[in-house]
Design an enzyme around this catalytic site. Structure first.
Site, short mmCIF file in Angstrom:
data_model
loop_
_atom_site.label_atom_id
_atom_site.label_comp_id
_atom_site.label_asym_id
_atom_site.label_seq_id
_atom_site.Cartn_x
_atom_site.Cartn_y
_atom_site.Cartn_z
N HIS A 1 0.92 -1.24 -0.05
CA HIS A 1 -0.16 -0.05 0.07
C HIS A 1 0.82 1.04 -0.02
O HIS A 1 0.48 2.39 -0.49
CB HIS A 1 -0.93 -0.14 1.10
CG HIS A 1 -2.11 -0.92 0.97
ND1 HIS A 1 -3.12 -0.52 0.11
CD2 HIS A 1 -2.26 -2.21 1.21
CE1 HIS A 1 -3.82 -1.61 -0.26
NE2 HIS A 1 -3.55 -2.62 0.55
N CYS B 1 -4.24 -3.74 -14.23
CA CYS B 1 -4.53 -2.71 -13.39
C CYS B 1 -3.65 -2.83 -12.21
O CYS B 1 -3.78 -1.95 -11.35
CB CYS B 1 -5.90 -2.63 -13.09
SG CYS B 1 -6.52 -3.94 -11.98
C1 PEP Z 1 -3.93 -6.11 -7.69
O1 PEP Z 1 -4.00 -7.13 -6.80
O2 PEP Z 1 -2.99 -6.23 -8.59
C2 PEP Z 1 -4.89 -4.92 -7.52
C3 PEP Z 1 -4.93 -4.21 -8.62
O3 PEP Z 1 -5.68 -4.93 -6.53
P1 PEP Z 1 -5.19 -4.33 -5.22
O4 PEP Z 1 -3.68 -3.91 -5.00
O5 PEP Z 1 -6.11 -3.23 -4.78
O6 PEP Z 1 -5.33 -5.69 -4.24
#
Ligand code: PEP
Ligand code: MG
Length: 556
Positions: free
Chosen positions: A186, A486
């Site tokens: 994060h 993404c």
């Molecule tokens: C991922 O896991 O690549 C994603 C885009 O979702 P998050 O990072 O929000 O888990």
């Protein structure tokens, strides 16, 4: 003298500023005895610390105003509670240090509050914060939580959780350095969202002294401690040069020979939209709706509140594509009212779509709010589910979307290896795939994305991860459907070319990365990207894959 440390660069750019540490939440001072003649001095120290913390809370309340002021003033009163102070005095008189006496006196008061009914129990967290502040002041260590600073600084932390970062003032944070975390943590995602340079997985970050000047190079992962004036000038000039080159590249995403790859933005809510628009995003490829759910630990946001937030994002991209991901709660993003508290392995437990299928009312409200938000807008709304494991999951999600009367494309995120392996089966139920490479790496390599020690395995250049991307993209092509990325992999300019070569049809990333990816993609033809992708997949490690792709693209 310059000292250079090396971590993992996760958000481009250079930040130069003073270190401010994120204070640790719980400080338990050792229980040691002091001689009787020191008691009076310790009592004086305790009282001074209490007064200073109370004054600081009042001053911050005055600045904040509104509801925050009431909370901070209540905290200041807690700090000065005469009974608490008397208890601290008593404990010091029988041999406690000031810090230990404060710690123990608050613990006793805390127990009293915790057993005293719901309203008072709700104040326990505030009381803990007051205690931590007084103890921190007595120990001469940083205050818990986000640093209190009026001057811009480089935030150094063990790791950052979404709840911590929600309180950050983006105008004061020049950059991040964390000891833990990998390229998909994060901290990394937030740094890219804020457009500030960041380096993660830096062993010993916690030992950088408060106030030390450091230069953070978020592209290379280098940290220069006490950089010389020459070094600062050199880094700033290189960063300015790169920025100018990027500003020159505009327009929709495409390879040098015109193969279109829409470049979309990852957003967490309406606040991220202006930066996305400014960076020329062609739409939103991932709207992480869970940020709307962080404000209240007990309830989901109302349908009206959701409609308002979704509409603000949808309105920003008329005629553009907006891909909204339904709530992804659990594991590293727990929500008290939805996430089971006692899971032995939360990342392998009830999270993402699994949570929503257990709480259909939460999913229904979200889908209804989305349908209302999109009414009358010329936007191409797409809705996708996180953590889809198989066709049954995809069907359950598509059924829920249809039942809510949602006029949108329904899609599945590929974050679990089973979904990549059986992508064609999943595509019988949904209209598009979106690769969440952060979780896909976590589950492919059994490497927790929050643990810095295994960041090598979360490197999205790992050839096994590229194989799963290729499988998904090939399945989508065979079904005549689209397959975007993404996850954070899309924000690495070189890797973006490789993903394009693997057949990915769109790339979505934090707004700050868009110019870098656009400029790099425009330099190479699709055939070059395909050759780079084959070379990367033929490698045996992430480093070799990166070097092989680089060699192909630079014509070596
Ligand atoms: C991922 O896991 O690549 C994603 C885009 O979702 P998050 O990072 O929000 O888990
Ligand atoms: Mg994910």
């Amino acid at each position: 003298m310059d000292t250079t440390l090396r971590g993992v660069g996760v958000s481009h750019g250079v930040a130069i500023g003073e270190v401010r540490h994120m204070g640790t939440a719980v400080l338990e001072p050792p229980a040691k005895q002091i001689p009787a003649q020191d008691a009076e001095r310790e009592q004086g120290n305790a009282r001074k610390a209490v007064e200073a913390v109370a004054a600081d809370l009042m001053a911050r309340g005055n600045l904040a105003g509104g509801e925050a002021q009431a909370v901070l003033e209540a905290q200041a009163m807690m700090a000065q509670d005469p009974e608490l102070i008397a208890d601290v005095d008593r404990r010091i008189a029988v041999g406690s240090t000031a810090e230990r006496a404060v710690y123990d006196a608050f613990a006793a008061y805390r127990e009293l509050l915790a057993g005293a009914g719901e309203y008072l129990a709700g104040r326990v967290a505030d009381l803990d914060d007051v205690r931590n502040r007084i103890v921190a002041r007595l120990l001469g260590v940083p205050m818990p939580g986000i640093p209190d600073s009026d001057e811009p600084y480089v935030l150094v932390a063990r790791d950052l959780a979404p709840a911590d970062t929600a309180l950050l003032d983006p105008t004061l944070v020049l950059g991040f350095v964390t000891e833990e975390g990998g390229p998909t943590s994060h901290s990394a995602i937030l740094a890219r969202a804020l457009g500030v340079p960041a380096v993660v997985a830096l062993p010993g970050a916690g030992e950088l002294a408060e106030g030390t000047v450091i230069a953070v190079d978020g592209s290379t992962g280098d940290i220069f401690v006490n950089p010389s004036e020459e070094k600062k000038a050199e880094l700033e000039a290189a960063a300015a040069e790169r920025k100018a080159a990027l500003a020159a590249s505009t327009g929709p995403g495409a390879t040098a020979d015109g193969h279109k790859v829409p470049l979309l933005a990852n957003v967490g809510g309406p606040a991220d939209v202006p930066a996305a628009v400014e960076a020329g995003a062609e739409g939103v490829g991932l709207f992480r709706t869970e940020f709307l759910f962080l404000d209240d630990s007990k309830n989901a946001p109302s349908e009206e509140k959701q409609v308002e937030a979704y509409r603000q994002v949808l309105e920003a991209f008329p005629e553009g594509r907006v891909v909204v991901r339904v709530l992804d709660a659990g594991a590293d993003k727990p929500l008290d009212f939805l996430t089971p508290a006692d899971e032995p392995n939360p990342a392998l437990g009830v999270r993402g779509l699994r949570t929503l299928l257990d709480h259909p009312e939460v999913l229904r409200t979200q889908l209804t709010a989305l349908a209302k938000a999109a009414e009358g807008l010329p936007v191409y709304l797409e809705v996708m589910a996180p953590m889809v494991a198989d066709r049954a999951d995809a069907k359950a999600f598509a059924d829920a979307c249809r039942a809510a009367g949602l006029r949108a494309k329904f899609g599945a995120m590929v974050e679990i290896p089973s979904a990549a392996l059986r992508a064609r089966s999943i595509l019988q139920e949904v209209e598009f795939l979106s690769l969440g490479t952060n979780d896909l790496a976590q589950y492919t390599f059994a490497a927790d994305r929050q643990v810095g020690a295994v960041s090598r395995l979360q490197d999205p250049w790992q050839p096994a991860l590229l194989d799963l991307v290729a499988l998904s993209a090939e399945a989508a092509k065979a079904e005549g459907k689209s397959c975007g990325v993404c996850g954070e992999a899309a924000s690495d300019p070189l890797l973006a070319c490789v993903l394009t070569g693997l057949g990915v049809t769109s790339l979505s990333m934090g707004a700050a990365s868009l110019p870098y990816v656009r400029a790099t993609l425009a330099k190479y033809t699709l055939a070059q990207c395909e050759r780079a992708a084959s070379a990367a997949r033929a490698a045996d490690s992430a480093d070799e894959a990166r070097a092989a792709a680089q060699a192909v693209l630079s014509g070596e």
